[in-house]
Structures are given as C-alpha cells and as structure tokens.
Motif scaffolding. Sequence first.
Motif, PDB file in Angstrom:
ATOM      1  N   THR A 184       0.862  -1.175   0.000  1.00  0.00           N
ATOM      2  CA  THR A 184       0.000   0.000   0.000  1.00  0.00           C
ATOM      3  C   THR A 184       0.900   1.228   0.000  1.00  0.00           C
ATOM      4  O   THR A 184       1.900   1.252   0.720  1.00  0.00           O
ATOM      5  N   GLY A 199      -3.062  -1.894  -1.190  1.00  0.00           N
ATOM      6  CA  GLY A 199      -2.260  -3.085  -0.885  1.00  0.00           C
ATOM      7  C   GLY A 199      -2.870  -3.816   0.293  1.00  0.00           C
ATOM      8  O   GLY A 199      -4.056  -3.632   0.602  1.00  0.00           O
ATOM      9  N   ALA A 333      -6.767  -4.358  -3.679  1.00  0.00           N
ATOM     10  CA  ALA A 333      -5.460  -4.408  -4.353  1.00  0.00           C
ATOM     11  C   ALA A 333      -5.509  -5.391  -5.521  1.00  0.00           C
ATOM     12  O   ALA A 333      -4.994  -5.110  -6.605  1.00  0.00           O
TER      13      ALA A 333
END
Length: 349
Positions: A184, A199, A333
């Motif tokens: 992330t 993420g 994600a």
Amino acid sequence: MKTRIDKIDKNKICEASIQAAGEILKDGGLVAFPTETVYGLGANALDEEAAKKTYAAKGRPSDNPLIVHIARMEDLEAITTHVPEVAKTVAEAFWPGPLTMIFDKSDLVPYGTTGGLDTVAVRMPSDEIARRVILAGGGYISAPSANTSGRPSPTTAEHVAEDLDGRIEMILDGGAVDIGVESTILDMTVTPPMILRPGAVTKEMLEELIGEVEVDRTLIEADSKIVPKAPGMKYRHYAPKASLSIVEGKLEDVISYINREAGEKIAQGYRIGIIGTTETIEHYHCGDVKCIGTREDESTIAGRLYGILREFDADEVDFIYSESFDAGGIGSAVMNRLLKAAGHHVIRL
Ligand code: AMP
Ligand code: MG
C-alpha cells in the motif's frame, strides 16, 4: 554478466549469502531479494549511479521513482525533512509490513532515486531476509519490483530470473512470497493522508487507526483523465502478453459467458486462458483453465495473481478471461492490479 543465485532459508538465514549481497550493494551493484509483498530489486538508495543501473536493468522509465527500504525506525530521520506525528502512529501499527509512506525528502536522497521528486517513498519490510539484506547493504536500499518494467511482478525467484538473469549481480532465492501484491502507498505529505496504491494494509485498517484517509481518484475512476499521484501508476503495468478481459456479473452468467466466448475463440483457432476460482473451476469446459484461489479468502487470490499471469505468458495464450473478485480487504489491491493488467477492459453482464 553472470548472475549468482543463492537459495536462502528464512528460518536459517545463511550469513555468507547476506554478506555477499551486502558487499555487492555497497559496491553499487544490484541484488534481488524476497520481501513479504513481491521480490525487490535492491540497490544502494543513496547512490545515483546505482539507481541508474536499476532503471536500466528493469527497462523502467526514469520518472518512475523507487521506494527506499529501511530496517530500523531511527533510519527514517536522515532521509526525510519532516515526519508528521500521524505517520509515527501509522509506522508503529504497520511497520515492519506491507506499507509505504511518502515524505518530503532530505538532501541525502538523490533525485535519481526519487525520479526527480522532492518527496521520498519509504517502506520497512517485515521479511527477515529483506531486513538482513537492507542492513548488510548499508541501511537504505531502493527496491522496486524485480521484474522487467511492464511485466507481472515477481512472486518467486524463478520469476526474477526469467526477467533479470544476466542483468544483475545476484538473486537471493527465498521461495514464494507471502502476500503477492505490492505494498500500500500512503502519501503523508497531504492532509488527510492519501492512498496512492492499494495493498494489504487497507483503507479501513488505516481509518480505524488515524481517522479519515483519502484515495487517489485515479484508483476509483477507471477512465479518469487525471494523472495518478504515484507516477508509476500511470503506466500499463502487471500486464500479460495476451489480451485480458474481466467479466463481471452474477457468477453463473459469468461462467456461461466465458464458456461461450472461449468456445467461439477456440473454434477460430485461438488459445484461451481462463481464470476461475475453487468455487467455479469445474464449470469451465474448454481452454487453459487456472484456479487463482478461493472466494472465501481473497489473500489466496492475491498470492496467485501474478504467477498465473506469467503462466499464461509461458502457455502463449491469445486471450484471457477472468472472473471479477470482491473489492473488500486485500481484494481492492487484487482488483486494482487485475484492472491494470486488463487495461481496464471489463465486460459487465
Ligand atoms: P514498485 O517499486 O514497482 O513497487 O513501484 C513503486 C511505486 O511507488 C510506483 O508506482 C511509484 O510511482 C511510487 N512512488 C515511489 N516514490 C514515490 C513518490 N515520492 N511519490 C509518489 N509515488 C511514489
Ligand atoms: Mg513494479
């Protein structure tokens, strides 16, 4: 160049391999190593020449900045000019781990590493091999994904070797990674902080800790004309060679659509790949069908995504059809990477 490949066991890390990696990094060379997200291509982040080599080995556009990896909280200060209190709170909760934060950079970090930006992206990985390599290499290691730019990110050392064998000094083979999608990215230079790439550390997890968190609009609006705030996100990324379509709708409709399309394409002489799940796999009747994981646990899907895209490259399929997945948790994600791999080609039933 001959690439040295050392197998390395997470539970019994070989000091000689770590030392060798450290020496290469300190000499300005490149070492690929596992992290919990994907394999990284390590270089000394404070050495402009090493950054140049990284861009050359990956074929990466030089305006796409690198993430600096550290192993100790006290090392953050030297590469930044200001670390907001809220970032310290986030670091305490999620470092070491799959989260990158953006700060204003100090003069120690060359523009070659940050793609000309006055900000620097920093991550502290939890993978023990990664931590040891970072420390052995001097503490500040830039590590973009260890793939050729544009190809799916590597989740095994074999993926790294496919792309970079002969182009880098060393690969540490620590087996398959845990998570399978990149970190992330959270921009801490704005208020409220903004997610530039989803993420394993999700918006919900961050908001529970620090309150409001924004999301870069380009991650939400597929056909937006706005330029993403993370320069790397503007490139077609993570892409297989075949043309990939995501099919969205009621699962039974998705299955019959994919079966019909695959059948027609195969009749025309094309090779077809299909991405299904444990729950659906037995309902596909033709093509090269691969199971990406179970809908009960999106992390299994994250773990297999890039590997499957690479397998389809090796199988030389012409078209890939993928089911769509839940966007909750790490699913956001997964869908972000899948949409990018598909060039946002979505069939809505
Ligand atoms: P990778 O190294 O392949 O995981 O990609 C790194 C990502 O981080 C790319 O999308 C970059 O654009 C992004 N990134 C790195 N540094 C910065 C920065 N200073 N500001 C915004 N995004 C960044
Ligand atoms: Mg990458």
